[in-house]
Design an enzyme around this catalytic site. Structure first.
Site, PDB file in Angstrom:
ATOM      1  N   PRO A   1      77.584  23.414   0.405  1.00  0.00           N
ATOM      2  CA  PRO A   1      77.246  22.597  -0.772  1.00  0.00           C
ATOM      3  C   PRO A   1      76.176  21.585  -0.406  1.00  0.00           C
ATOM      4  O   PRO A   1      76.304  20.859   0.579  1.00  0.00           O
ATOM      5  CB  PRO A   1      78.578  21.895  -1.107  1.00  0.00           C
ATOM      6  CG  PRO A   1      79.325  21.865   0.192  1.00  0.00           C
ATOM      7  CD  PRO A   1      78.927  23.114   0.925  1.00  0.00           C
ATOM      8  N   MET A   2      75.101  21.549  -1.185  1.00  0.00           N
ATOM      9  CA  MET A   2      73.992  20.642  -0.898  1.00  0.00           C
ATOM     10  C   MET A   2      73.489  20.027  -2.197  1.00  0.00           C
ATOM     11  O   MET A   2      73.086  20.757  -3.113  1.00  0.00           O
ATOM     12  CB  MET A   2      72.844  21.378  -0.196  1.00  0.00           C
ATOM     13  CG  MET A   2      73.193  21.900   1.186  1.00  0.00           C
ATOM     14  SD  MET A   2      71.778  22.695   1.985  1.00  0.00           S
ATOM     15  CE  MET A   2      71.623  24.192   0.979  1.00  0.00           C
TER      16      MET A   2
ATOM     17  N   GLN B   1      82.218  22.581  -6.033  1.00  0.00           N
ATOM     18  CA  GLN B   1      82.697  21.431  -5.266  1.00  0.00           C
ATOM     19  C   GLN B   1      82.823  20.188  -6.143  1.00  0.00           C
ATOM     20  O   GLN B   1      81.894  19.819  -6.856  1.00  0.00           O
ATOM     21  CB  GLN B   1      81.790  21.112  -4.066  1.00  0.00           C
ATOM     22  CG  GLN B   1      82.450  20.072  -3.161  1.00  0.00           C
ATOM     23  CD  GLN B   1      81.624  19.722  -1.937  1.00  0.00           C
ATOM     24  OE1 GLN B   1      80.556  19.168  -2.071  1.00  0.00           O
ATOM     25  NE2 GLN B   1      82.151  20.018  -0.754  1.00  0.00           N
TER      26      GLN B   1
ATOM     27  N   CYS C   1      81.400  13.915   2.646  1.00  0.00           N
ATOM     28  CA  CYS C   1      80.089  13.299   2.417  1.00  0.00           C
ATOM     29  C   CYS C   1      80.141  11.813   2.761  1.00  0.00           C
ATOM     30  O   CYS C   1      80.935  11.065   2.188  1.00  0.00           O
ATOM     31  CB  CYS C   1      79.652  13.480   0.973  1.00  0.00           C
ATOM     32  SG  CYS C   1      78.023  12.765   0.625  1.00  0.00           S
TER      33      CYS C   1
ATOM     34  N   LYS D   1      86.606  20.403   2.268  1.00  0.00           N
ATOM     35  CA  LYS D   1      85.578  20.270   3.302  1.00  0.00           C
ATOM     36  C   LYS D   1      85.698  18.875   3.900  1.00  0.00           C
ATOM     37  O   LYS D   1      85.569  17.879   3.186  1.00  0.00           O
ATOM     38  CB  LYS D   1      84.183  20.502   2.731  1.00  0.00           C
ATOM     39  CG  LYS D   1      83.071  20.573   3.772  1.00  0.00           C
ATOM     40  CD  LYS D   1      81.767  21.026   3.117  1.00  0.00           C
ATOM     41  CE  LYS D   1      80.678  21.267   4.158  1.00  0.00           C
ATOM     42  NZ  LYS D   1      80.191  20.011   4.766  1.00  0.00           N
TER      43      LYS D   1
ATOM     44  N   HIS E   1      83.178  20.177   9.085  1.00  0.00           N
ATOM     45  CA  HIS E   1      81.847  19.779   9.525  1.00  0.00           C
ATOM     46  C   HIS E   1      82.029  19.094  10.872  1.00  0.00           C
ATOM     47  O   HIS E   1      82.688  18.052  10.958  1.00  0.00           O
ATOM     48  CB  HIS E   1      81.222  18.829   8.513  1.00  0.00           C
ATOM     49  CG  HIS E   1      79.803  18.470   8.828  1.00  0.00           C
ATOM     50  ND1 HIS E   1      78.937  17.955   7.891  1.00  0.00           N
ATOM     51  CD2 HIS E   1      79.078  18.549   9.978  1.00  0.00           C
ATOM     52  CE1 HIS E   1      77.760  17.731   8.444  1.00  0.00           C
ATOM     53  NE2 HIS E   1      77.827  18.080   9.712  1.00  0.00           N
TER      54      HIS E   1
ATOM     55  N   GLY F   1      77.867  23.005  10.720  1.00  0.00           N
ATOM     56  CA  GLY F   1      77.128  22.099  11.587  1.00  0.00           C
ATOM     57  C   GLY F   1      76.263  22.814  12.597  1.00  0.00           C
ATOM     58  O   GLY F   1      76.770  23.461  13.518  1.00  0.00           O
ATOM     59  N   ASP F   2      74.934  22.727  12.405  1.00  0.00           N
ATOM     60  CA  ASP F   2      73.938  23.206  13.369  1.00  0.00           C
ATOM     61  C   ASP F   2      73.805  24.716  13.479  1.00  0.00           C
ATOM     62  O   ASP F   2      73.187  25.206  14.420  1.00  0.00           O
ATOM     63  CB  ASP F   2      74.199  22.629  14.773  1.00  0.00           C
ATOM     64  CG  ASP F   2      73.907  21.144  14.862  1.00  0.00           C
ATOM     65  OD1 ASP F   2      73.391  20.581  13.872  1.00  0.00           O
ATOM     66  OD2 ASP F   2      74.210  20.536  15.902  1.00  0.00           O
TER      67      ASP F   2
ATOM     68  N   ALA G   1      73.892  24.898   6.198  1.00  0.00           N
ATOM     69  CA  ALA G   1      73.296  23.937   5.262  1.00  0.00           C
ATOM     70  C   ALA G   1      71.805  23.787   5.524  1.00  0.00           C
ATOM     71  O   ALA G   1      70.978  24.365   4.825  1.00  0.00           O
ATOM     72  CB  ALA G   1      74.007  22.589   5.366  1.00  0.00           C
TER      73      ALA G   1
END
Length: 435
Positions: A43-44, A111, A140, A181, A209, A246-247, A269
């Site tokens: 989700p972004m 989300q 977030c 998340k 994350h 993550g990454d 992401a």
């Protein structure tokens, strides 16, 4: 001479139907296994627009998360369907807050940003006809999310966090998945304690994350901490998938991360924001010429807001082999200065976004339908119950006359692929999943 027993296979009924009960239908909604063995679009906010999600599905994302939407905002939206494109818009006073399309529904997770169980349920019920799952944002760290007790603020209020998830699971239909998340807490013990509480709420999946609340994207994700968490959840005996975030840079990197952490799936992401084709085994190069024009055409066809389109396209970057740095900079500059789609018509080409959308539709709709684990087991059991076809052993001649219907060795024709569903020459790979 004695005769072989007659086959006990069911005989057709008067209508030509078998007496065996029909197989359970294939399903379109998500199952626990839908969250395993895949690569997902994270989700972004802003970057996770409908065109980006469709592009991600086209290039192999197994599931896609929509951008976080605050619970109260969606409650006052007006749902509208475009009769030409089929785009479903949840409109605010001035513009669409959230858009989706039926094509992505089987793969779409919505989300929610919430700090209230009742509001979260109301928001989820508002959109549940257009999504397959609901995810609670508990990670977030940005002020717009945490100031009202949402996002990463929930990490310090596990009672509220779990209360929201329990309410969602209790009030939503079972076919709507529920997930969360989160981010890592400062210690492993704290993280495992929170993960266990979340897992016992009945969620289908937990995305971790691998950064703490105070860490920023430029800091390396603490991926090495995840294996212990994965093994801990497995030890609980709960059917909850753990998704790493993550990454991760792409499909090959996702395989490495899964091997290293034991995670069920991986979520991308930043790399997807730069290049939505990163889910493919062969991501697009020279995105300025291979991705940006088609993306803009798709956006125009779907009536995506120009500001959203401009933002997403200006984030695209990747490996270049034929497009020079100067040309790439010029393209980005043109798009940045443009005030609408008409200002860059010479860049996007002559053919329409409808053709791009139809191509995505063909690819996505070619994915095999989901089958529940119970249905798969039922099919296997049924196949095992069917006696093997009668055949004369090869060491003696066939004694039956031709009128008996007994098969003769060497005369049976192979079943055509259209009936068996197989293609031994070029088997069809399973899109969107990593095996």
């Amino acid at each position: 001479m004695s005769r072989r027993p007659i086959s006990t296979s069911p005989t057709p009924g008067p209508q030509g139907d078998s007496e065996r009960p029909p197989k359970r239908p294939r399903i379109d909604h998500l199952t626990p296994d839908s969250f395993r063995n895949g690569i997902f679009l994270a989700p972004m906010v802003r970057s996770g627009a409908l065109p980006t999600r469709l592009m991600a599905l086209k290039h192999g994302a197994a599931l896609v998360w929509g951008p976080e939407m605050v619970d109260k905002a969606i409650l006052h939206a007006e749902r509208e369907i475009d009769p030409v494109t089929g785009v479903i818009s949840y409109n605010g006073k001035t513009r669409a807050m959230f858009t989706t399309h039926p094509l992505e529904k089987p793969y779409l997770i919505y989300q929610i940003g919430s700090a209230d169980p009742e509001l979260a349920v109301q928001a989820a019920k508002t959109v549940m006809q257009d999504v397959s799952g609901v995810d609670l944002n508990c990670g977030c760290p940005k002020p717009f999310s945490t100031h009202a007790g949402m996002g990463a603020a929930l990490l310090t209020n596990p009672d509220l966090l779990c209360g929201i998830l329990e309410a969602l699971r209790r009030e939503l239909p079972r076919e709507i998945s529920v997930s969360a998340k989160i981010r890592l807490l400062s210690t492993q013990e704290e993280t495992k304690k929170l993960v266990e509480r979340i897992a016992r709420t009945g969620v289908n999946a937990i995305t971790v994350h691998c950064r703490t609340r105070n860490m920023r994207p430029r800091e390396r994700a603490l991926v090495e901490r995840l294996r212990e968490i994965v093994e801990f959840v497995q030890g609980l005996g709960l059917d909850v998938a753990i998704i790493q975030n993550g990454d991760c840079t792409g499909r090959e990197d996702a395989k490495r991360i899964r091997d290293f952490t034991g995670a069920d799936s991986v979520m991308i992401a930043t790399a997807a924001e730069s290049n939505p084709s990163c889910f493919s085994a062969t991501p697009l190069r020279d995105v300025e010429s291979t991705l940006s024009p088609s993306y803009v055409r798709l956006c125009k066809y779907l009536d995506n807001h120009w500001a959203s389109t401009k933002f997403c396209v200006t984030q695209f970057k990747g490996t270049r082999s034929e497009v020079s740095k100067t040309d790439a900079h010029e393209l980005k500059s043109r798009i940045t200065k443009a005030k609408g789609y008409e200002d860059i018509e010479d860049i996007v080409g002559s053919w329409t976004g409808e053709e791009e959308f139809n191509e995505i539709s063909r690819i996505v709709e070619a994915r095999p339908p989901r089958v529940s684990a119970d249905a798969e087991q039922e099919e296997v059991t049924e196949e095992e119950d069917i006696p093997p076809p009668c055949a004369t052993p090869p060491d003696r001649p066939n004694p039956e006359p031709p009128t008996s219907g007994a098969p003769k060795i060497g005369l049976r024709m192979p079943m055509p692929a259209i009936l068996t569903g197989s293609n031994m020459v070029s088997p069809t790979p399973t899109p969107g999943g990593m095996r």
